[in-house]
Enzyme design. Structure first.
Site, PDB file in Angstrom:
ATOM      1  N   GLU A  44      36.822  34.817  36.720  1.00 53.47           N
ATOM      2  CA  GLU A  44      37.651  35.100  37.902  1.00 53.47           C
ATOM      3  C   GLU A  44      38.243  33.772  38.353  1.00 53.47           C
ATOM      4  O   GLU A  44      37.768  32.710  37.962  1.00 53.47           O
ATOM      5  CB  GLU A  44      36.795  35.704  39.025  1.00 53.47           C
ATOM      6  CG  GLU A  44      35.656  34.823  39.558  1.00 53.47           C
ATOM      7  CD  GLU A  44      36.033  33.805  40.621  1.00 53.47           C
ATOM      8  OE1 GLU A  44      37.050  34.009  41.319  1.00 53.47           O
ATOM      9  OE2 GLU A  44      35.319  32.780  40.739  1.00 53.47           O
ATOM     10  N   SER A  56      31.929  30.744  42.409  1.00 50.16           N
ATOM     11  CA  SER A  56      32.935  29.695  42.614  1.00 50.16           C
ATOM     12  C   SER A  56      32.401  28.353  42.099  1.00 50.16           C
ATOM     13  O   SER A  56      32.061  28.245  40.919  1.00 50.16           O
ATOM     14  CB  SER A  56      33.307  29.633  44.095  1.00 50.16           C
ATOM     15  OG  SER A  56      34.522  28.939  44.280  1.00 50.16           O
ATOM     16  N   HIS A  81      36.919  35.954  44.229  1.00 51.39           N
ATOM     17  CA  HIS A  81      37.044  35.514  45.618  1.00 51.39           C
ATOM     18  C   HIS A  81      37.609  36.650  46.458  1.00 51.39           C
ATOM     19  O   HIS A  81      38.685  36.537  47.053  1.00 51.39           O
ATOM     20  CB  HIS A  81      37.919  34.273  45.695  1.00 51.39           C
ATOM     21  CG  HIS A  81      37.217  33.031  45.221  1.00 51.39           C
ATOM     22  ND1 HIS A  81      36.888  32.821  43.902  1.00 51.39           N
ATOM     23  CD2 HIS A  81      36.765  31.947  45.897  1.00 51.39           C
ATOM     24  CE1 HIS A  81      36.278  31.644  43.798  1.00 51.39           C
ATOM     25  NE2 HIS A  81      36.185  31.095  44.991  1.00 51.39           N
TER      26      HIS A  81
END
Lengths: 311, 311
Positions: B215, B119, B285
């Site tokens: 992602e 992230s 996630h």
């Protein structure tokens, strides 16, 4: 019509109405009635309004597939219309950036055509500036600004004056601390994320010493800050003479914020760039918006808390 | 401990537990209990777990102000810990990018330290790769992956093997159409928006012929597409040998979509880049995520619908 157009009266056929074409370069228009209402309202101002044949096409979330929207853009450029106003933004121009005939669009602006819009249109306007230094207009769009229940008076007046070539400056109030600022440079900008989305691509104008204006919608302040930091880390903010922030609206606060707000984002950006960062420009995803020439030479002057951007 | 570590037994004091430090480089941790639970779980795997002294600081939405988080990062780098695991992501590393001592971080990796996270950590990992070609690990984080009610078995097993240096490949199923693909290159990537946010900055690694994995979370497919197009228009996608998409989750559909979905975004990207775009990587996630070495030389092989990424 104002005195600026009085020479028209010397023609045999009387004053020619200014032609305005509504076209859809990006997101789908779900309700045709909204566009028709916009057309009617603009016609009431004396414009000869034409709705592009592809303006109401629907392809997924787009106003027609990529081919149709690209053709529409080029058709409008060739049409000789005086004003090319996007019906709405949304998302879609990014898909066309590598395929647009920027020379054709530039020729249209050389003939006096004014391309107007905001939001998704930012990438078109900045790519036009990057490729041929074409000037276009950050301003209202058909559906959003003229198709609703009411039209904002400032937005309307400002747009009409800009299209007549009468608008030479916009004024607004900012925070204390910028009194005496007086800078000249290219006026450019638009939607923050759209500006940021051009970094590192051939469609990003290389503006040095400019006056950069920015707005955004539906973005949390931390995302606004992150995009501003992206511009900073790419060297864009320090290269400008002034940054002018418009409206940042319609975001949702988070339980994690704990006092972090839009003001915190602005403060952080001010702590990293040496360029003055002013707030208060009436521009963004809000009813009241000025019309600004993207790519024009401009001067920004602050007296007390009053800002004037003139071109 | 596995046979890979059997040489430890020759020391007088028996096998040394691997040290692991949980630190907070970005968003605030609202509940200390979550981090303590993560520490306990990791300790149960034989790690000597240390919680950095600043890990639970709170400053607005950040885990401490910029100074505190920057100090924490450098303190962890100097600490000699074997594994530096981010407690959580959120937002915050972007603020530190211009100030991080990348040489110090590189020296830590040269001594064998493994930096792990995903992230927001993507910008740290890619900046480390850009500045000193340091290898780090896209993988689980303390609070998200080890602090909840349960720990995902695949995530845990993959992480433990990667930290022991035993993990040499990950496998997953993709769509039909890539059978026989066999490419070698640098493995890199992470969170899509974070990768994109480095374009045009000195923190973006210039990877040619790489295997790029991506992602994202909370981003509508049109925004995923827009960010992928940003990478494309900046020349990044065509310069890779393969693009591998992980999970894109937790976005809300819009009434405007009219059939436009994540699949449409992937199809559009495939239509513009010559680089194969594979889907199916268990990363993002989501509870189940592999651990991948960012910056390592890797090989991607497809047999039928089975993909193996080996390094």
């Amino acid at each position: 019509m104002s005195a600026h157009h009085s020479h028209d009266h010397e023609h045999d056929h009387g004053p020619q109405p200014t032609s305005l074409t509504l076209y859809s370069p990006a997101g789908v228009l779900l309700k045709a009635a909204v566009l028709r209402r916009a057309a009617k309202r603009l016609a009431a101002h004396g414009f000869e309004v034409h709705i592009d044949e592809a303006a109401l096409l629907k392809h997924q979330r787009f106003s027609g597939d990529d081919e149709a929207r690209l053709e529409a853009l080029h058709r409008v450029a060739r049409s000789g219309t005086s004003i090319a106003m996007a019906a709405r933004g949304g998302y879609g121009l990014t898909r066309l950036l590598d395929r647009i005939d920027y020379r054709l669009l530039h020729q249209s602006t050389e003939r006096g055509m004014r391309w107007v819009g905001h939001s998704d249109c930012t990438v078109l306007q900045l790519a036009m500036l990057a490729h041929h230094k074409s000037v276009s207009y950050a301003g209202p769009m058909g559906a959003f600004d003229f198709g609703g229940d009411a039209v904002d008076e400032v937005t309307e007046a400002c747009f009409l004056e800009a299209m007549r070539g009468e608008l030479e400056a916009v004024g607004f109030r900012t925070e204390a601390g910028f009194d005496g600022l007086d800078v000249k440079g290219s006026l450019w900008g638009g939607n923050l994320w759209m500006v940021t989305s051009l970094l590192g691509t051939p469609h990003m104008p290389k503006v040095k010493g400019g006056i950069l204006f920015l707005e955004d919608v539906n973005e949390h302040p931390y995302r606004i800050e992150r995009n501003l930091l992206h511009l900073h880390q790419a060297g864009v903010l320090d290269a400008q003479k002034a940054i002018v922030l418009g409206r940042f609206t319609e975001y949702k606060k988070s339980p994690n914020d704990r006092g972090y707000a839009l003001k915190s984002a602005v403060e952080h950006i001010r702590s990293v760039t040496r360029t003055p960062v002013l707030t208060g420009l009436p521009f963004g995803h809000v009813p009241t918006k000025v019309t600004l020439p993207v790519g024009a030479k401009a001067q920004l002057v602050v007296q007390g808390r009053d800002v004037l951007i003139a071109w």
